[in-house]
Write a protein that holds these residues in place. Structure first.
Motif, PDB file in Angstrom:
ATOM      1  N   ARG A   1       0.833  -1.216   0.000  1.00  0.00           N
ATOM      2  CA  ARG A   1       0.000   0.000   0.000  1.00  0.00           C
ATOM      3  C   ARG A   1       0.860   1.255   0.000  1.00  0.00           C
ATOM      4  O   ARG A   1       0.538   2.239  -0.684  1.00  0.00           O
ATOM      5  CB  ARG A   1      -0.933  -0.008   1.216  1.00  0.00           C
ATOM      6  N   LEU A   2       1.959   1.248   0.769  1.00  0.00           N
ATOM      7  CA  LEU A   2       2.844   2.415   0.792  1.00  0.00           C
ATOM      8  C   LEU A   2       3.512   2.630  -0.563  1.00  0.00           C
ATOM      9  O   LEU A   2       3.651   3.766  -1.028  1.00  0.00           O
ATOM     10  CB  LEU A   2       3.906   2.245   1.882  1.00  0.00           C
ATOM     11  N   LEU A   3       3.908   1.556  -1.202  1.00  0.00           N
ATOM     12  CA  LEU A   3       4.521   1.680  -2.522  1.00  0.00           C
ATOM     13  C   LEU A   3       3.532   2.229  -3.544  1.00  0.00           C
ATOM     14  O   LEU A   3       3.902   2.992  -4.443  1.00  0.00           O
ATOM     15  CB  LEU A   3       5.058   0.326  -2.985  1.00  0.00           C
ATOM     16  N   GLU A   4       2.262   1.836  -3.410  1.00  0.00           N
ATOM     17  CA  GLU A   4       1.240   2.280  -4.346  1.00  0.00           C
ATOM     18  C   GLU A   4       0.838   3.733  -4.130  1.00  0.00           C
ATOM     19  O   GLU A   4       0.492   4.431  -5.084  1.00  0.00           O
ATOM     20  CB  GLU A   4      -0.009   1.398  -4.221  1.00  0.00           C
ATOM     21  N   PRO A  48      17.605  -5.689   2.411  1.00  0.00           N
ATOM     22  CA  PRO A  48      17.776  -6.849   1.526  1.00  0.00           C
ATOM     23  C   PRO A  48      16.761  -7.965   1.814  1.00  0.00           C
ATOM     24  O   PRO A  48      16.237  -8.582   0.886  1.00  0.00           O
ATOM     25  CB  PRO A  48      19.214  -7.307   1.802  1.00  0.00           C
ATOM     26  N   HIS A  49      16.494  -8.203   3.095  1.00  0.00           N
ATOM     27  CA  HIS A  49      15.491  -9.209   3.445  1.00  0.00           C
ATOM     28  C   HIS A  49      14.114  -8.784   2.937  1.00  0.00           C
ATOM     29  O   HIS A  49      13.359  -9.598   2.380  1.00  0.00           O
ATOM     30  CB  HIS A  49      15.456  -9.401   4.958  1.00  0.00           C
ATOM     31  N   PHE A  50      13.789  -7.496   3.101  1.00  0.00           N
ATOM     32  CA  PHE A  50      12.512  -6.986   2.611  1.00  0.00           C
ATOM     33  C   PHE A  50      12.400  -7.182   1.108  1.00  0.00           C
ATOM     34  O   PHE A  50      11.363  -7.638   0.604  1.00  0.00           O
ATOM     35  CB  PHE A  50      12.380  -5.504   2.957  1.00  0.00           C
ATOM     36  N   ASN A  51      13.455  -6.849   0.358  1.00  0.00           N
ATOM     37  CA  ASN A  51      13.426  -7.025  -1.089  1.00  0.00           C
ATOM     38  C   ASN A  51      13.165  -8.477  -1.468  1.00  0.00           C
ATOM     39  O   ASN A  51      12.388  -8.764  -2.390  1.00  0.00           O
ATOM     40  CB  ASN A  51      14.750  -6.567  -1.710  1.00  0.00           C
ATOM     41  N   GLU A  70       9.263 -12.546  -3.432  1.00  0.00           N
ATOM     42  CA  GLU A  70       8.644 -13.872  -3.312  1.00  0.00           C
ATOM     43  C   GLU A  70       7.128 -13.761  -3.282  1.00  0.00           C
ATOM     44  O   GLU A  70       6.417 -14.589  -3.858  1.00  0.00           O
ATOM     45  CB  GLU A  70       9.139 -14.568  -2.043  1.00  0.00           C
ATOM     46  N   ARG A  71       6.623 -12.733  -2.602  1.00  0.00           N
ATOM     47  CA  ARG A  71       5.179 -12.576  -2.409  1.00  0.00           C
ATOM     48  C   ARG A  71       4.476 -12.002  -3.631  1.00  0.00           C
ATOM     49  O   ARG A  71       3.407 -12.457  -4.021  1.00  0.00           O
ATOM     50  CB  ARG A  71       4.939 -11.683  -1.188  1.00  0.00           C
ATOM     51  N   TYR A  72       5.083 -10.991  -4.262  1.00  0.00           N
ATOM     52  CA  TYR A  72       4.399 -10.262  -5.331  1.00  0.00           C
ATOM     53  C   TYR A  72       4.984 -10.493  -6.721  1.00  0.00           C
ATOM     54  O   TYR A  72       4.476  -9.945  -7.701  1.00  0.00           O
ATOM     55  CB  TYR A  72       4.397  -8.763  -5.022  1.00  0.00           C
ATOM     56  N   GLY A  73       6.037 -11.285  -6.810  1.00  0.00           N
ATOM     57  CA  GLY A  73       6.544 -11.635  -8.117  1.00  0.00           C
ATOM     58  C   GLY A  73       7.485 -10.628  -8.741  1.00  0.00           C
ATOM     59  O   GLY A  73       7.946 -10.835  -9.863  1.00  0.00           O
ATOM     60  N   ARG A  74       7.770  -9.546  -8.047  1.00  0.00           N
ATOM     61  CA  ARG A  74       8.714  -8.540  -8.542  1.00  0.00           C
ATOM     62  C   ARG A  74       9.247  -7.756  -7.353  1.00  0.00           C
ATOM     63  O   ARG A  74       8.589  -7.678  -6.323  1.00  0.00           O
ATOM     64  CB  ARG A  74       8.050  -7.611  -9.554  1.00  0.00           C
ATOM     65  N   PRO A  75      10.441  -7.168  -7.471  1.00  0.00           N
ATOM     66  CA  PRO A  75      10.993  -6.403  -6.345  1.00  0.00           C
ATOM     67  C   PRO A  75      10.200  -5.133  -6.103  1.00  0.00           C
ATOM     68  O   PRO A  75       9.438  -4.680  -6.974  1.00  0.00           O
ATOM     69  CB  PRO A  75      12.423  -6.105  -6.785  1.00  0.00           C
ATOM     70  N   PRO A  76      10.365  -4.512  -4.933  1.00  0.00           N
ATOM     71  CA  PRO A  76       9.552  -3.339  -4.582  1.00  0.00           C
ATOM     72  C   PRO A  76       9.610  -2.208  -5.596  1.00  0.00           C
ATOM     73  O   PRO A  76       8.589  -1.603  -5.925  1.00  0.00           O
ATOM     74  CB  PRO A  76      10.117  -2.913  -3.224  1.00  0.00           C
ATOM     75  N   ARG A 119       6.355  -0.747  -7.680  1.00  0.00           N
ATOM     76  CA  ARG A 119       5.889   0.642  -7.647  1.00  0.00           C
ATOM     77  C   ARG A 119       5.739   1.204  -9.060  1.00  0.00           C
ATOM     78  O   ARG A 119       4.745   1.820  -9.394  1.00  0.00           O
ATOM     79  CB  ARG A 119       6.857   1.497  -6.848  1.00  0.00           C
ATOM     80  N   SER A 120       6.746   1.003  -9.883  1.00  0.00           N
ATOM     81  CA  SER A 120       6.706   1.583 -11.221  1.00  0.00           C
ATOM     82  C   SER A 120       5.751   0.828 -12.133  1.00  0.00           C
ATOM     83  O   SER A 120       5.344   1.336 -13.159  1.00  0.00           O
ATOM     84  CB  SER A 120       8.111   1.584 -11.830  1.00  0.00           C
ATOM     85  N   GLY A 121       5.416  -0.384 -11.737  1.00  0.00           N
ATOM     86  CA  GLY A 121       4.545  -1.190 -12.573  1.00  0.00           C
ATOM     87  C   GLY A 121       5.314  -1.984 -13.597  1.00  0.00           C
ATOM     88  O   GLY A 121       4.811  -2.940 -14.163  1.00  0.00           O
ATOM     89  N   GLY A 122       6.580  -1.590 -13.835  1.00  0.00           N
ATOM     90  CA  GLY A 122       7.365  -2.286 -14.833  1.00  0.00           C
ATOM     91  C   GLY A 122       6.609  -2.311 -16.145  1.00  0.00           C
ATOM     92  O   GLY A 122       5.649  -1.558 -16.354  1.00  0.00           O
ATOM     93  N   PRO A 123       6.941  -3.169 -17.069  1.00  0.00           N
ATOM     94  CA  PRO A 123       6.167  -3.279 -18.291  1.00  0.00           C
ATOM     95  C   PRO A 123       4.869  -4.007 -17.998  1.00  0.00           C
ATOM     96  O   PRO A 123       4.842  -5.004 -17.307  1.00  0.00           O
ATOM     97  CB  PRO A 123       7.063  -4.121 -19.218  1.00  0.00           C
ATOM     98  N   MET A 124       3.763  -3.497 -18.513  1.00  0.00           N
ATOM     99  CA  MET A 124       2.480  -4.164 -18.320  1.00  0.00           C
ATOM    100  C   MET A 124       2.511  -5.557 -18.946  1.00  0.00           C
ATOM    101  O   MET A 124       1.933  -6.489 -18.432  1.00  0.00           O
ATOM    102  CB  MET A 124       1.343  -3.352 -18.945  1.00  0.00           C
ATOM    103  N   VAL A 125       3.153  -5.659 -20.062  1.00  0.00           N
ATOM    104  CA  VAL A 125       3.366  -6.962 -20.709  1.00  0.00           C
ATOM    105  C   VAL A 125       4.785  -6.965 -21.210  1.00  0.00           C
ATOM    106  O   VAL A 125       5.406  -5.939 -21.403  1.00  0.00           O
ATOM    107  CB  VAL A 125       2.381  -7.171 -21.890  1.00  0.00           C
TER     108      VAL A 125
END
Length: 307
Positions: free
Chosen positions: A259-262, A281-284, A289-295, A299-305
């Motif tokens: 939520r904070l990242l969003e 590093p542990h948080f990253n 592991e939980r969301y499939g991408r680093p924090p 946040r940036s959303g990375g590439p949508m596809v």
């Protein structure tokens, strides 16, 4: 019977049933008999969305499980071992499914239906919107075949049950239909009431975690709040909620961090600290592991596809 997934792109080093590599959008409609099942011991790199239209299915993600009936949307996040198939005793399982990278905004819609370990169970969906949800999946199947040179094809009966969206425009158009599915189901479903029979002391401990996940909670401190010994509290909590206290705390901290990242411009290090993680590093690592991408990518959303 294990699904063969013939014709689907395969991740080379993943044992078990293959899954599409990240970046692709793959959609399909199956009606499977008893005995059908898929096992992925290493999970998948993409999200899996399933919408049941008939019969019953059973899905497992990490240690969390769900049963799916008509009108249920069950979503599996990347990164955890999972399996799914026809529920034992059910005559069949008819369902739509889609593998893709979830748009970051979808997580806030799915969050109220988080069943733990990256499993989201959106149910029950009112009968009044089910027709529109199925129409969105049919449109997604057609749009995934769009070549980008002419008008997108109209949904048609009897078409092939699986489509892979290769072009960037087809992928985005297909994701728009899936976004409609997420909004319709998550916006109209009713979150499940608290589980009956949960001990009041367990509920109080869970409320403490939810109210301030960044606090330095321990099994001992939570047990003291509810006047139990640490061993008795841990046994009771795990037995009633299906996860140990520290597992529930970690999930709450990760949700808070998401939520904070969003919603804020805090640095990743400050988000980690504000969510109760001492080591960035542990948080990253656990966030990925939980969301499939680093924090940062979350946040940036990375590439949508993918490209």
């Amino acid at each position: 019977m294990t699904v063969s997934a013939d014709g689907l792109p395969e991740t080379a080093d993943t044992p078990g049933a293959p899954s599409p590599p990240p970046g692709l959008v793959v959609v399909g409609h199956f009606d499977q008999p008893p005995g059908y099942g898929v096992e992925r011991p290493r999970g998948a790199d993409s999200w899996l969305f399933t919408w049941t239209t008939g019969g019953r299915g059973r899905l497992r993600h990490g240690r969390a499980e769900a049963r799916a009936g008509a009108g249920d949307l069950v979503v599996l996040a990347p990164g955890a071992a999972h399996g799914y198939g026809v529920e034992p005793g059910a005559p069949h399982w008819e369902f739509w499914w889609a593998h893709c990278q979830a748009r970051p905004t979808w997580r806030s819609w799915l969050r109220p239906y988080d069943a733990g370990e990256g499993l989201y169970v959106v149910t029950p969906t009112p009968d009044t919107v089910r027709g529109r949800v199925e129409a969105a999946f049919r449109r997604m199947l057609a749009d995934a075949r769009w070549t980008g040179t002419e008008a997108p094809p109209a949904p048609a009966a009897g078409e092939e049950p699986v489509a892979v969206a290769h072009g960037a425009a087809a992928r985005e158009l297909a994701l728009c239909s899936l976004e409609e599915v997420v909004l319709l189901t998550a916006g109209t479903a009713r979150t499940a009431p608290p589980r009956p029979g949960v001990d009041a002391r367990v509920r109080r401990a869970q409320a403490l975690i939810d109210a301030d996940p960044a606090a330095p909670h321990t099994v001992r401190s939570l047990a003291e709040h509810v006047a139990l010994s640490p061993s008795r509290f841990a046994h009771l909590f795990t037995g009633q909620l299906g996860q140990p206290p520290m597992g529930v705390l970690r999930e709450a901290r990760l949700r808070h961090a998401a939520r904070l990242l969003e919603s804020t411009g805090l640095s990743v290090e400050r988000v980690a600290a504000a969510s109760g993680f001492v080591s960035p590093p542990h948080f990253n690592r656990v966030f990925r592991e939980r969301y499939g991408r680093p924090p940062g990518a979350y946040r940036s959303g990375g590439p949508m596809v993918g490209t």
